[in-house]
Every structure is written in structure tokens, then in C-alpha cells.
Design a protein around this motif. Structure first.
Motif, PDB file in Angstrom:
ATOM      1  N   ILE A   1      -3.913   9.904   4.306  1.00  0.00           N
ATOM      2  CA  ILE A   1      -3.062   9.236   5.288  1.00  0.00           C
ATOM      3  C   ILE A   1      -2.176   8.254   4.542  1.00  0.00           C
ATOM      4  O   ILE A   1      -2.462   7.862   3.411  1.00  0.00           O
ATOM      5  CB  ILE A   1      -3.860   8.489   6.383  1.00  0.00           C
ATOM      6  N   LEU A   2      -1.095   7.861   5.184  1.00  0.00           N
ATOM      7  CA  LEU A   2      -0.170   6.906   4.596  1.00  0.00           C
ATOM      8  C   LEU A   2      -0.751   5.501   4.722  1.00  0.00           C
ATOM      9  O   LEU A   2      -1.276   5.133   5.773  1.00  0.00           O
ATOM     10  CB  LEU A   2       1.175   6.990   5.336  1.00  0.00           C
ATOM     11  N   LYS A   3      -0.664   4.713   3.652  1.00  0.00           N
ATOM     12  CA  LYS A   3      -1.069   3.318   3.753  1.00  0.00           C
ATOM     13  C   LYS A   3      -0.209   2.610   4.786  1.00  0.00           C
ATOM     14  O   LYS A   3       0.984   2.888   4.912  1.00  0.00           O
ATOM     15  CB  LYS A   3      -0.923   2.618   2.399  1.00  0.00           C
ATOM     16  N   VAL A   4      -0.810   1.678   5.501  1.00  0.00           N
ATOM     17  CA  VAL A   4      -0.082   0.970   6.550  1.00  0.00           C
ATOM     18  C   VAL A   4       1.078   0.167   5.959  1.00  0.00           C
ATOM     19  O   VAL A   4       2.055  -0.121   6.649  1.00  0.00           O
ATOM     20  CB  VAL A   4      -1.042   0.058   7.350  1.00  0.00           C
ATOM     21  N   THR A   5       1.008  -0.155   4.666  1.00  0.00           N
ATOM     22  CA  THR A   5       2.072  -0.908   4.007  1.00  0.00           C
ATOM     23  C   THR A   5       3.057  -0.005   3.255  1.00  0.00           C
ATOM     24  O   THR A   5       3.997  -0.497   2.647  1.00  0.00           O
ATOM     25  CB  THR A   5       1.470  -1.907   3.008  1.00  0.00           C
ATOM     26  N   ALA A   6       2.839   1.315   3.299  1.00  0.00           N
ATOM     27  CA  ALA A   6       3.689   2.235   2.542  1.00  0.00           C
ATOM     28  C   ALA A   6       5.060   2.391   3.194  1.00  0.00           C
ATOM     29  O   ALA A   6       5.230   2.229   4.395  1.00  0.00           O
ATOM     30  CB  ALA A   6       3.015   3.592   2.426  1.00  0.00           C
TER      31      ALA A   6
END
Length: 282
Positions: free
Chosen positions: A31-36
Motif C-alpha cells: 500500500i502507499l504510505k500515507v505520507t507518499a
């Protein structure tokens, strides 16, 4: 041939050696990091040969819940796992593209559902690629329905009411996997509607402190990390932003031989949005 895993992580060499085992199921849980800032495009995406995509955020989280990454009920999880072709005698290896980030969340969910023949691929896709082991473009699989049965292990999960009641307990220690800056409220939360701060009496243990070069630290080093913050050997409750990196801490504790641990599923997102809960921020 039955394939059994006796550790919570396996190496890329182990996976490559067993790649053709009929009982093996490989999940890409990226999954994509929330900060990405951006996702990898579908044209660039590669998976380990034979891997299935395990959709944490849409398929294996309750999309009707008010908070992200909320675990499914045991029955719903069971049905969805069967749809992925998982059987009672399956052997699961889960990985992600970032090394060690979201894959432990899948490991923890299966532990919660009573399934233990699962391991995280240590180092994930970066470690696999470093050996030039085979990858392929993502493929749409249509597996035969499995016979997976969920056996819910309630001691492995905590809700907000549990955490609130344990804040002043001598039996539990809440460890927060977010960055030190978010823990101290010197960095903003990535979700605008979430307050800054931390759960009272919790301690900071950023998940990055138990991962080194995309690999989990050694059993000895992990034991030292956990013993340092928990010298009284209290039961751990792991928290983070939304339950993802708290699962990294759960994996680390398991490797270190610590069995008395659970994950606060709502984590800071739920705590920092819910009115009336105590917050420390200085």
C-alpha cells in the motif's frame, strides 16, 4: 507436499527455494504510505512470480467503518480469504514493495483469525530484486475457492475503550510506532482532521527503529529494543496512525519471543478524532 513455516519471517532465498510448492501462496500487500506523494504506475509495477495482490485497504478492511484499515469480522474475512483460494493447509508468504511496511499488517490479520502458517518476506521486494529472482507483471488470478476457516483470537486486538481503561494500568504498556515527531506533536499528522499528540502514558517506538536496511533486526537486537522500553515486562499494546505500522511492532515482538502483545486497531486516527479522550502533546 505440506509446507510449514516455523518463523514469522522468511528469507528471499527460502522463498525462491520453495517457489513451486503447490501449497504456497504469495501475497503482494503493498500500500502507499500515507505520507507518499505518488504511486508506482501500472506500467512499472512488478510482482514476485506467482504472487496475488492482497488488497488491505479495500477488500480486507471494513470500508463502512469511520476509520481507515478497520479489520473485518471473522466471518467476512473467512469468506474473502476463501475467495483468494486460501485453504487450511496453505502456506502464506506476504511481502510489500517497501521492504517492511504493510506486509506485517496481513501477517497480523491472519494471526488474529487464528491462522499461523504465514510469514513476512524479510526485505520484501527490494531484497528479492537484489538477488535477481523472478518477477512478472501483475496477473489477474481466478483461484479455486478455498476452505479457510477463521478462528478469531480476541486477545490480539484492542479497541478504544480497552486502551482508555488500560492507560493507568500496571499490566499494559502502549507503544506507539509513529515517528518521534508525530508522537511529540512537533510534526503535523498526515490526516488534517486528526489532532496532534499521543495517548497518555504511552511510549515512543518508531517502527523504523526495529527495521534495518529493509530487514527486521535480529532476534537478539529486537529483544534488547523491547526490553529497554518495557523493563517490567508488561503486556504490550501497539498503536500507530491507523494500525499498519503497529503491526510491524507486533511482528518484531513475535520474533523477539514476546507473546503478550496486541494491536490497537483504530490507533491514533481514532484516538485523535474522537472527542473527550485524553491527549498529551507536550
Amino acid at each position: 507436499m505440506v509446507l510449514k513455516i516455523d518463523k514469522s519471517v522468511v528469507s528471499v532465498d527460502w522463498l525462491f527455494k520453495n517457489l513451486d510448492n503447490q501449497k504456497l501462496i504469495i501475497f503482494d500487500a503493498t500500500i502507499l504510505k500515507v505520507t507518499a506523494k505518488k504511486e508506482v504506475s501500472s506500467d512499472e509495477k512488478q510482482q514476485i512470480k506467482g504472487a496475488f495482490f492482497f488488497d488491505i485497504q479495500k477488500t480486507f478492511s471494513d470500508e463502512n467503518a469511520p476509520f481507515p484499515n478497520t479489520v473485518l469480522s471473522a466471518k467476512t474475512f473467512e469468506v474473502k480469504a476463501q475467495q483468494l483460494g486460501i485453504n487450511q493447509d496453505s502456506c502464506i508468504v506476504v511481502y510489500d514493495d517497501l521492504g517492511i511496511y504493510s506486509s506485517p499488517r496481513v501477517w497480523w490479520m491472519f494471526q488474529l483469525m487464528g491462522f499461523t502458517n504465514i510469514a513476512v518476506l524479510d526485505g520484501g521486494l527490494p531484497a528479492w530484486n537484489s538477488k535477481n529472482y523472478p518477477t512478472e507483471k501483475p496477473i489477474n488470478h481466478s483461484p479455486k475457492k478455498g476452505n479457510f476457516i477463521a478462528t478469531y483470537q480476541s486477545e490480539k486486538i484492542k479497541c478504544t475503550a480497552d486502551v482508555l481503561s488500560f492507560i493507568k494500568s500496571d499490566s499494559f504498556l502502549i507503544a506507539d510506532a509513529r515517528s518521534k515527531g508525530r508522537f511529540l506533536a512537533t510534526e503535523p499528522e498526515p490526516r488534517n482532521d486528526v489532532k496532534g499528540g499521543r495517548i497518555p502514558n504511552s511510549v515512543s517506538l518508531p517502527y523504523s527503529e526495529i527495521v534495518e536496511n529493509n530487514l527486521m533486526k535480529s532476534e537478539e537486537d529486537l529483544r534488547a529494543v523491547f526490553n529497554k522500553i518495557n523493563p517490567k515486562n508488561k503486556d504490550f499494546i501497539f498503536s500507530c496512525g491507523s494500525g499498519i505500522t503497529a503491526s510491524v511492532l507486533a511482528l518484531g515482538a513475535e520474533i523477539a519471543g514476546i507473546k503478550n502483545h496486541s494491536v490497537y486497531d483504530g490507533s491514533w486516527t481514532e484516538w485523535g478524532i474522537t472527542d473527550g479522550l485524553p491527549i498529551e502533546n507536550n
